[in-house]
Design a protein around this motif. Structure first.
Motif, PDB file in Angstrom:
ATOM      1  N   SER A 256      36.179  43.015  -1.200  1.00 20.59           N
ATOM      2  CA  SER A 256      35.566  41.754  -0.794  1.00 20.59           C
ATOM      3  C   SER A 256      35.236  40.923  -2.027  1.00 20.59           C
ATOM      4  O   SER A 256      34.527  41.381  -2.928  1.00 20.59           O
ATOM      5  N   LEU A 257      35.746  39.699  -2.050  1.00 16.57           N
ATOM      6  CA  LEU A 257      35.485  38.748  -3.131  1.00 16.57           C
ATOM      7  C   LEU A 257      34.693  37.588  -2.559  1.00 16.57           C
ATOM      8  O   LEU A 257      35.036  37.046  -1.501  1.00 16.57           O
ATOM      9  N   SER A 258      33.651  37.187  -3.257  1.00 18.23           N
ATOM     10  CA  SER A 258      32.776  36.128  -2.744  1.00 18.23           C
ATOM     11  C   SER A 258      32.580  35.025  -3.773  1.00 18.23           C
ATOM     12  O   SER A 258      32.345  35.302  -4.955  1.00 18.23           O
ATOM     13  N   ALA A 259      32.670  33.791  -3.299  1.00 19.41           N
ATOM     14  CA  ALA A 259      32.224  32.638  -4.076  1.00 19.41           C
ATOM     15  C   ALA A 259      30.742  32.435  -3.778  1.00 19.41           C
ATOM     16  O   ALA A 259      30.344  32.340  -2.622  1.00 19.41           O
ATOM     17  N   ILE A 260      29.931  32.408  -4.817  1.00 17.62           N
ATOM     18  CA  ILE A 260      28.494  32.194  -4.637  1.00 17.62           C
ATOM     19  C   ILE A 260      28.251  30.699  -4.454  1.00 17.62           C
ATOM     20  O   ILE A 260      28.390  29.912  -5.391  1.00 17.62           O
ATOM     21  N   VAL A 261      27.921  30.321  -3.221  1.00 19.84           N
ATOM     22  CA  VAL A 261      27.680  28.898  -2.947  1.00 19.84           C
ATOM     23  C   VAL A 261      26.192  28.594  -2.822  1.00 19.84           C
ATOM     24  O   VAL A 261      25.794  27.423  -2.773  1.00 19.84           O
ATOM     25  N   ALA A 262      25.365  29.655  -2.756  1.00 17.43           N
ATOM     26  CA  ALA A 262      23.915  29.461  -2.697  1.00 17.43           C
ATOM     27  C   ALA A 262      23.235  30.523  -3.542  1.00 17.43           C
ATOM     28  O   ALA A 262      23.695  31.670  -3.595  1.00 17.43           O
ATOM     29  N   ASN A 263      22.174  30.137  -4.239  1.00 22.83           N
ATOM     30  CA  ASN A 263      21.297  31.110  -4.882  1.00 22.83           C
ATOM     31  C   ASN A 263      19.987  31.080  -4.111  1.00 22.83           C
ATOM     32  O   ASN A 263      19.213  30.131  -4.200  1.00 22.83           O
ATOM     33  N   ARG A 264      19.758  32.152  -3.327  1.00 22.72           N
ATOM     34  CA  ARG A 264      18.614  32.148  -2.422  1.00 22.72           C
ATOM     35  C   ARG A 264      17.294  32.328  -3.170  1.00 22.72           C
ATOM     36  O   ARG A 264      16.241  31.906  -2.684  1.00 22.72           O
ATOM     37  N   ILE A 265      17.352  32.955  -4.338  1.00 27.20           N
ATOM     38  CA  ILE A 265      16.119  33.151  -5.119  1.00 27.20           C
ATOM     39  C   ILE A 265      15.684  31.827  -5.743  1.00 27.20           C
ATOM     40  O   ILE A 265      14.503  31.477  -5.738  1.00 27.20           O
ATOM     41  N   GLU A 266      16.658  31.083  -6.265  1.00 28.09           N
ATOM     42  CA  GLU A 266      16.365  29.793  -6.890  1.00 28.09           C
ATOM     43  C   GLU A 266      16.374  28.637  -5.895  1.00 28.09           C
ATOM     44  O   GLU A 266      16.098  27.493  -6.275  1.00 28.09           O
ATOM     45  N   LYS A 267      16.741  28.927  -4.639  1.00 29.10           N
ATOM     46  CA  LYS A 267      16.823  27.915  -3.581  1.00 29.10           C
ATOM     47  C   LYS A 267      17.771  26.783  -3.952  1.00 29.10           C
ATOM     48  O   LYS A 267      17.487  25.586  -3.759  1.00 29.10           O
ATOM     49  N   GLN A 268      18.934  27.155  -4.468  1.00 31.61           N
ATOM     50  CA  GLN A 268      19.936  26.184  -4.875  1.00 31.61           C
ATOM     51  C   GLN A 268      21.192  26.338  -4.029  1.00 31.61           C
ATOM     52  O   GLN A 268      21.512  27.449  -3.575  1.00 31.61           O
ATOM     53  N   PHE A 269      21.900  25.234  -3.812  1.00 33.13           N
ATOM     54  CA  PHE A 269      23.191  25.261  -3.129  1.00 33.13           C
ATOM     55  C   PHE A 269      24.192  24.507  -3.988  1.00 33.13           C
ATOM     56  O   PHE A 269      23.864  23.510  -4.635  1.00 33.13           O
TER      57      PHE A 269
END
Length: 291
Positions: A256-269
């Protein structure tokens, strides 16, 4: 040989498997899975040629070539319930004689590569980066319906994870499984590796509260501080654990390969999610077709 009943392996009038509406000759041995049906064309546009197209329900399939490498890209829709359908029916296409409804004496191993989107659970895993999931922890229950066994290392990881979250009185039974060592060896550069948690939903099960109150209010912080043998929980999404579990159960390879589109800790998209996904597709295709 045990004959598989018509209600267990459902076939369409043309002899194709029920949900995917595919025949054995319409798929490759290397299969790229994507969640979004629209993403199939975003992958296959990089094929040198497309020999076959099919769509049934949310399952869109394109089979073609990049150079001399035959590939299939198929949309699964969202969630491990759909992964259960896709992997079992693709396995049936190559390992069951559909005309006689019996398992073949010689089985084939497929290669599954998931290209998806995900949310980061680490401060230092920014949006627009890539993750290759070395392990997956399932909070979705799918593999608890199968006779599935772990190696010693995975059993220890599962115990450690369960102990880590048990004070939250979780109402699910987690499971653990790992990726294909062969496939992940192709992705040692440009990809952060770690543990991916697979959730059974997008909102409450991933700690999002809109109008419904949550039981597990500190889910993100609880998951983000867990690690095992140096592997942190890097991200979470909704398909990986089911893909890994069924691939192992049925004798296939999966990554499984994922593009990180959100950082939930930093609340960024991400400001350029589509661009990041496109880059992941191009990098993945380059590595998949390099052998």
């Amino acid at each position: 040989m045990t004959v598989i009943g018509a209600s267990e392996l459902i076939l369409n009038p043309r002899g194709s498997v029920y949900h995917l509406d595919l025949l054995p000759e319409e798929i490759a041995d290397t299969i790229i899975t994507v969640g979004d049906p629209a993403r199939v064309a975003k992958v296959s546009k990089y094929f040198d040629r497309i020999d076959f197209r099919q769509q049934n329900r949310e399952f869109v399939t394109h089979t073609g070539y990049v150079g001399e490498k035959q590939l299939t890209v198929i949309s699964t829709g969202i969630g491990t319930d759909n992964i259960d359908i896709v992997v079992n029916e693709l396995d049936a296409l190559v390992n069951i004689d559909l005309s006689n409804r019996i398992v073949k004496s010689k089985t084939k191993s497929l290669k599954f590569i998931r290209i998806g989107t995900s949310g980061s659970l680490q401060h230092d895993l920014p949006v627009d980066s890539f993750v290759a999931s070395r392990y997956a922890i399932g909070m979705d229950n799918l593999m608890n319906f199968y006779e599935f066994s772990n190696n010693v290392y995975e059993k220890e990881m599962l115990i450690a994870f369960h102990n880590h979250v048990q004070e939250k009185h979780i109402a699910f039974t987690p499971y653990v499984t790992g990726c294909s060592p062969f496939l992940i060896s192709k992705f040692e550069t440009e990809f952060k590796q770690g543990i991916t948690v697979t959730c059974p939903g997008f909102y409450g099960p991933q700690g999002r509260m809109l109008r419904g109150s949550l039981i597990f209010n500190d889910l993100l912080s609880t998951l983000s501080v867990f690690s095992f043998s140096g592997w942190p929980i890097t991200n979470f999404e909704m398909e990986t654990s089911g893909l890994y579990g069924l691939a192992r159960l049925l004798g296939h390879e999966a990554l499984s390969l994922s593009a990180i589109v959100a950082n939930r800790i930093e609340k960024q998209f991400s400001n350029n999610a589509e661009g990041t996904i496109d880059k992941l597709i191009r990098v993945a295709l380059e590595k998949i077709t390099s052998d």
